[in-house]
Design an enzyme around this catalytic site. Structure first.
Site, short mmCIF file in Angstrom:
data_model
loop_
_atom_site.label_atom_id
_atom_site.label_comp_id
_atom_site.label_asym_id
_atom_site.label_seq_id
_atom_site.Cartn_x
_atom_site.Cartn_y
_atom_site.Cartn_z
CB THR A 51 41.00 -3.89 38.29
OG1 THR A 51 39.65 -3.83 37.70
CG2 THR A 51 41.51 -5.08 38.36
CE LYS A 90 45.96 -4.92 37.34
NZ LYS A 90 47.15 -4.42 37.01
P1 NAD Z 1 46.50 -0.21 28.72
O1 NAD Z 1 46.03 -1.45 28.01
O2 NAD Z 1 45.88 1.20 27.90
O3 NAD Z 1 47.86 0.13 28.78
C1 NAD Z 1 48.85 -0.82 29.23
C2 NAD Z 1 50.19 -0.31 28.92
O4 NAD Z 1 51.25 -1.39 29.37
C3 NAD Z 1 50.30 -0.05 27.40
O5 NAD Z 1 51.20 0.87 26.99
C4 NAD Z 1 51.23 -1.32 27.02
O6 NAD Z 1 52.10 -1.34 26.03
C5 NAD Z 1 52.11 -1.78 28.34
N1 NAD Z 1 52.55 -2.96 28.75
C6 NAD Z 1 51.83 -4.18 28.51
N2 NAD Z 1 52.89 -5.23 28.51
C7 NAD Z 1 54.00 -4.68 28.86
C8 NAD Z 1 55.12 -5.28 29.60
N3 NAD Z 1 55.10 -6.49 29.46
N4 NAD Z 1 56.07 -4.52 29.88
C9 NAD Z 1 56.12 -2.96 29.77
N5 NAD Z 1 55.01 -2.56 29.31
C10 NAD Z 1 53.78 -3.42 29.08
O7 NAD Z 1 45.69 -0.08 30.25
P2 NAD Z 1 45.21 0.87 31.12
O8 NAD Z 1 43.65 0.61 30.75
O9 NAD Z 1 46.01 2.19 30.89
O10 NAD Z 1 45.59 0.26 32.41
C11 NAD Z 1 46.51 0.64 33.22
C12 NAD Z 1 46.60 -0.14 34.53
O11 NAD Z 1 45.34 0.04 35.18
C13 NAD Z 1 46.48 -1.72 34.27
O12 NAD Z 1 47.18 -2.08 35.34
C14 NAD Z 1 45.09 -2.04 34.45
O13 NAD Z 1 45.04 -3.24 34.98
C15 NAD Z 1 44.45 -0.94 35.60
N6 NAD Z 1 43.27 -0.70 35.55
C16 NAD Z 1 42.69 -0.16 34.32
C17 NAD Z 1 41.21 0.19 34.27
C18 NAD Z 1 40.57 0.68 32.97
O14 NAD Z 1 39.36 1.10 33.07
N7 NAD Z 1 41.29 0.96 32.03
C19 NAD Z 1 40.47 -0.25 35.26
C20 NAD Z 1 41.06 -0.58 36.48
C21 NAD Z 1 42.41 -0.85 36.54
#
Ligand code: NAD
Length: 354
Positions: A133, A162
């Site tokens: 992120t 992160k």
């Molecule tokens: P989300 O919370 O929608 O999804 C996360 C997924 O990871 C879920 O399906 C959950 O079940 C799974 N998960 C959580 N803990 C777990 C574990 N211990 N083992 C296996 N699976 C596990 O998140 P997102 O918004 O889709 O984000 C995805 C990635 O992108 C993350 O790494 C997040 O840090 C990064 N990110 C997201 C955003 C955003 O705006 N959503 C922005 C920047 C970076």
């Protein structure tokens, strides 16, 4: 092309899995623990496809992860599994440290063992993409953009966890020569977004005529990235990105939170008129502790080196998102029963009513 996607039942992960399975025809293994944020319904579009399989596993479970590598034998790993909600990290950081730090470490170690056993062409083309992120860079003032060279300065337990995992990923590249690439993206929005985050929460509350909470005065600025543009960027980065490098992903769509909420209100007023402007539902509430003022990404490296360009701007993307939530109650209704949008992330010092 065999691709292992962790967190593929989440918001961004499921958009990525749909892209890889349906548009690219890759063979994908989705590995996900199915926490509250994971939802198999988000993968309905790939259900029954012979180029997709699902494994319920925790990325902290070293044995399960090693086994997944050994049996699936991926050419690429796209690591997205994480605890992702800043407000939840404020009230309970333990899961964030566990999954985001220890889980990423476990993934890197399993990948390292697997990579050591590869040879020839398979070794040459193996890649591990760590998805992160822009929050690792902290907060911006009125001017400037985050570049790949911006110093790390995380504010919340989420962004700190992160940041820690980014450092691990880069160290695994430098120390062990692992073919790791890191991406840091801005705030995503679009279909299948869990309704605890600003945009889906606002859409659903506004559709229901419920209060629309806005933190502080709504002046915080985010650089909005449409989730399907992000999925395409991730595929490009793992395909063509330079090993050991970071690529920032952002839509060049800076919008103040209050303007995001107002835009959603006006789109819904056009589509579902009630006679009363939905802006009247806006309620300013106590700000999030440590709330970063502004994030904005300089995506020049991704654009010039890899030729990526966002297909959606905020206007088109937010209209598509509103339409998707209006058309897909089957997806969000069950979640609203378990989580109705109550406020999370207040520390005991600031539990004011706003
Ligand atoms: P989300 O919370 O929608 O999804 C996360 C997924 O990871 C879920 O399906 C959950 O079940 C799974 N998960 C959580 N803990 C777990 C574990 N211990 N083992 C296996 N699976 C596990 O998140 P997102 O918004 O889709 O984000 C995805 C990635 O992108 C993350 O790494 C997040 O840090 C990064 N990110 C997201 C955003 C955003 O705006 N959503 C922005 C920047 C970076």
């Amino acid at each position: 092309m065999r691709v292992l996607v962790t967190g593929g039942a989440g918001f961004i992960g499921s958009a990525l899995v749909r892209h890889l399975v349906l548009d690219k025809g890759y063979e994908v293994l989705t590995l996900d623990k199915l926490t509250y944020a994971g939802n198999l319904a988000s993968l309905r579009a790939v259900e029954g496809r012979n180029n997709h399989s699902f494994l319920k596993a925790d990325i902290c479970d070293a044995r399960a992860i090693h086994e997944a590598f050994a049996t699936f034998r991926p050419a690429r790993v796209m690591h997205l599994a994480a605890e992702s909600h800043v407000d939840r990290s404020i009230t309970g950081a333990a899961d964030f440290v566990q999954t985001n730090v220890i889980g990423s470490f476990t993934m890197l170690e399993a990948a390292r063992t697997y990579y050591a056993g590869l040879s020839g062409e398979e070794k040459q083309r193996f890649r591990f993409l760590h998805v992160s992120t822009d929050e690792v860079y902290g907060s911006l003032g009125d001017a400037g953009l985050f570049t790949e060279k911006s110093p790390y300065d995380p504010s919340s337990p989420y962004s700190a966890s992160k940041a820690a995992s980014d450092h691990l990923a880069k160290a695994w590249a430098r120390t062990y020569g692992m073919p790791v690439v890191v991406s840091n993206c801005s705030n995503n929005y679009g279909p299948y977004h869990f309704p605890e985050k600003l945009i889906p929460l606002t859409i659903l509350n506004a559709m229901d005529g419920k209060a629309l909470p806005v933190y502080g005065r709504g002046t915080n600025i985010r650089d909005w990235l449409y989730v399907e543009d992000h999925a395409r960027a991730l595929d490009l980065i793992i395909e063509r990105g330079r090993v050991g490098e970071t690529y920032n992903v952002g839509g060049r769509n800076e919008v103040k939170n209050i303007d995001v909420v107002r835009r959603i209100c006006s789109l819904l007023d056009q589509r579902l008129p009630t006679g009363t402007p939905r802006e009247e539902l806006i309620q300013f509430v106590t700000d999030r502790p440590g709330h970063d003022a502004r994030y904005a990404i300089d995506a020049t490296r991704l654009e010039t080196e890899l030729g990526w360009k966002a297909q959606e701007n905020f206007e088109t993307g937010i209209a598509r998102t509103v339409d998707w939530y209006m058309d897909n109650e089957w997806w969000w209704q069950p979640m609203r029963k378990n989580y109705a949008g109550e406020r999370l992330g207040l520390t005991s010092g600031n539990k004011g009513t706003g």
